[in-house]
Write a protein that holds these residues in place. Structure first.
Motif, PDB file in Angstrom:
ATOM      1  N   ASP A 127       0.860  -1.347   0.044  1.00 39.58           N
ATOM      2  CA  ASP A 127      -0.092   0.063  -0.042  1.00 39.58           C
ATOM      3  C   ASP A 127       0.666   0.900  -0.019  1.00 39.58           C
ATOM      4  OD1 ASP A 127      -2.383  -1.300  -0.045  1.00 39.58           O
ATOM      5  OD2 ASP A 127      -2.932  -0.586   2.082  1.00 39.58           O
ATOM      6  N   ARG A 128       2.023   1.237   0.687  1.00 39.62           N
ATOM      7  CA  ARG A 128       2.921   2.186   0.924  1.00 39.62           C
ATOM      8  C   ARG A 128       3.667   2.648  -0.572  1.00 39.62           C
ATOM      9  NH1 ARG A 128       7.745   3.253   0.865  1.00 39.62           N
ATOM     10  NH2 ARG A 128       8.573   1.266   1.205  1.00 39.62           N
ATOM     11  N   GLU A 129       4.191   1.491  -1.049  1.00 40.66           N
ATOM     12  CA  GLU A 129       4.642   1.728  -2.574  1.00 40.66           C
ATOM     13  C   GLU A 129       3.701   2.256  -3.415  1.00 40.66           C
ATOM     14  OE1 GLU A 129       7.844  -1.879  -2.160  1.00 40.66           O
ATOM     15  OE2 GLU A 129       5.819  -2.291  -2.855  1.00 40.66           O
ATOM     16  N   TYR A 130       2.433   1.819  -3.404  1.00 39.63           N
ATOM     17  CA  TYR A 130       1.422   2.150  -4.396  1.00 39.63           C
ATOM     18  C   TYR A 130       1.143   3.541  -4.194  1.00 39.63           C
ATOM     19  CZ  TYR A 130      -2.337   1.658  -7.540  1.00 39.63           C
ATOM     20  OH  TYR A 130      -3.186   2.129  -8.747  1.00 39.63           O
ATOM     21  N   ALA A 131       0.867   4.029  -2.916  1.00 40.52           N
ATOM     22  CA  ALA A 131       0.525   5.530  -2.603  1.00 40.52           C
ATOM     23  C   ALA A 131       1.559   6.246  -3.254  1.00 40.52           C
ATOM     24  CB  ALA A 131       0.305   5.729  -1.167  1.00 40.52           C
ATOM     25  N   THR A 132       2.835   5.938  -2.921  1.00 37.35           N
ATOM     26  CA  THR A 132       3.938   6.870  -3.399  1.00 37.35           C
ATOM     27  C   THR A 132       4.078   6.941  -4.810  1.00 37.35           C
ATOM     28  OG1 THR A 132       5.397   6.087  -1.345  1.00 37.35           O
ATOM     29  CG2 THR A 132       6.430   7.010  -3.241  1.00 37.35           C
ATOM     30  N   LEU A 133       3.683   5.532  -5.561  1.00 35.44           N
ATOM     31  CA  LEU A 133       3.750   5.701  -6.933  1.00 35.44           C
ATOM     32  C   LEU A 133       2.689   6.500  -7.281  1.00 35.44           C
ATOM     33  CD1 LEU A 133       4.752   4.568  -9.889  1.00 35.44           C
ATOM     34  CD2 LEU A 133       3.002   3.028  -9.671  1.00 35.44           C
ATOM     35  N   LEU A 134       1.595   6.530  -7.083  1.00 39.83           N
ATOM     36  CA  LEU A 134       0.218   7.634  -7.176  1.00 39.83           C
ATOM     37  C   LEU A 134       0.937   9.136  -7.168  1.00 39.83           C
ATOM     38  CD1 LEU A 134      -2.821   5.804  -6.103  1.00 39.83           C
ATOM     39  CD2 LEU A 134      -1.730   5.521  -8.228  1.00 39.83           C
ATOM     40  N   ASP A 135       1.409   9.233  -6.184  1.00 43.21           N
ATOM     41  CA  ASP A 135       2.012  10.680  -5.802  1.00 43.21           C
ATOM     42  C   ASP A 135       2.863  11.042  -6.777  1.00 43.21           C
ATOM     43  OD1 ASP A 135       0.305  10.645  -3.622  1.00 43.21           O
ATOM     44  OD2 ASP A 135       1.600  10.636  -2.133  1.00 43.21           O
ATOM     45  N   GLU A 136       3.913  10.121  -7.151  1.00 45.07           N
ATOM     46  CA  GLU A 136       4.858  10.518  -7.955  1.00 45.07           C
ATOM     47  C   GLU A 136       4.412  10.831  -9.661  1.00 45.07           C
ATOM     48  OE1 GLU A 136       8.384  10.860  -8.040  1.00 45.07           O
ATOM     49  OE2 GLU A 136       8.203  10.834  -5.984  1.00 45.07           O
ATOM     50  N   VAL A 137       3.267  10.060  -9.806  1.00 47.59           N
ATOM     51  CA  VAL A 137       2.941  10.036 -11.217  1.00 47.59           C
ATOM     52  C   VAL A 137       1.965  11.525 -11.271  1.00 47.59           C
ATOM     53  CG1 VAL A 137       0.905   9.419 -12.657  1.00 47.59           C
ATOM     54  CG2 VAL A 137       2.546   7.806 -11.749  1.00 47.59           C
TER      55      VAL A 137
END
Length: 211
Positions: A127-137
């Motif tokens: 979940d943390r990795e995915y949330a970070t990815l979304l923020d990065e995009v």
């Protein structure tokens, strides 16, 4: 020169960037989908994605379409990307702008159920990795004073997509596939330190992310 570029693209894919492993359960899944020109990120339209990209709905991306299951995201050179839907559309001017540099855009589209034979690679994230990815995009977008993405004056490829102004300039050293690698590493995933070609993305995935 092309041979040196190819060799560097392979070495860049083999050498991993630094990553801090997340030991939590990997509950999220995304796809890397290879097209005729580059890779796209394909994100599930789940609760986290819908919340993070909700402002796109005000810009014409139909996130709540009853058949929508995925959000397709691609970054690229403004002229090259918007004018080159397939390799057969590639012109000398677009190619030249891609080499020497151009402003960048992000393309968003929705997709329904994906075909079983789709050329895709699946990555598992916490979940943390995915949330970070979304923020990065999202952080790659240029937004206006209202906080909404800034659209471009070019038509999309179909009835459901759109191009938006993005941060950073595209050039032969910072390609659409480099952007993919950058976002994955920023999310904490182990991936090649420089992935300028589709070959680089494929190789780095097979080395570090294949299940």
């Amino acid at each position: 020169m092309p041979t040196l570029y190819l060799m560097a693209a392979i070495y860049g894919a083999i050498i991993p960037g630094s990553a801090v492993p997340d030991t939590a359960e990997k509950t999220r899944s995304i796809l890397l989908v290879s097209g005729s020109i580059h890779y796209d990120l394909v994100l599930p339209l789940d609760d986290m994605t819908l919340e993070r990209f909700a402002p796109l709905a005000a810009k014409g991306i139909w996130l709540d379409h009853p058949s929508a299951e995925w959000l397709v995201v691609g970054w690229g050179a403004q002229h090259f990307y918007t004018q080159t839907r397939a390799s057969t559309d590639l012109g000398l001017y677009a190619l030249w702008r891609g080499v020497v540099g151009d402003s960048s855009v992000l393309r968003f589209d929705i997709a329904g159920a994906l075909p079983d034979d789709l050329d895709a690679r699946r990555l598992a994230l916490t979940d943390r990795e995915y949330a970070t990815l979304l923020d990065e995009v999202w952080g790659s977008l240029t937004t206006g004073a209202d906080g909404l993405p800034i659209g471009t004056d070019v038509d999309g490829f179909n009835q459901t997509d759109g191009f938006f102004a993005a941060k950073g300039r595209f050039n032969i050293l910072r390609t659409c596939n480099v952007w993919i690698g950058d976002k994955l590493r920023a999310a904490g995933l182990r991936f090649g330190i420089w992935t300028p070609m589709p070959l680089s993305v494929s190789l780095s995935f097979d080395l570090y992310q294949a299940e």
